[in-house]
Design a protein around this motif. Structure first.
Motif: not given
Length: 86
Positions: A65-72, A50-51, A55-60
């Motif tokens: 965002f794609i990188q943070f989705l991968s981490i998620s 969830m976090d 965080e990825g969404f807020e990076r604008n």
């Protein structure tokens, strides 16, 4: 289709939040909390799902965002692996 303005509107974030709630329900209704290490791992990795979406969404930026989705996604895999152990 309208652009999403906040991460709380993302269906994937809503599902991740449900996952965290379900894990807490399982912990309360089973012996999971008695295994502190395993509970801590599952709780932490599910929260990371969830976090990292937020965080990825807020990076604008789509690349970040794609990188943070991968981490998620990796955190989701960790949650799944630890739940299998239980």
């Amino acid at each position: 289709m309208a652009a999403v303005k906040q991460f709380e509107d993302l269906e994937i974030w809503k599902l991740a939040r449900i996952l965290c709630g379900d894990i807490n329900n399982v912990a309360v209704n089973t012996g999971l909390k008695s295994d502190y290490w395993l509970y801590s791992q599952i709780d932490g990795s599910s929260s990371s799902v969830m976090d990292n979406i937020a965080e990825g969404f807020e990076r604008n930026g789509n690349k970040e965002f794609i990188q943070f989705l991968s981490i998620s996604k990796a955190s989701c895999g960790e949650t799944d692996l630890n739940c299998i152990e239980y």
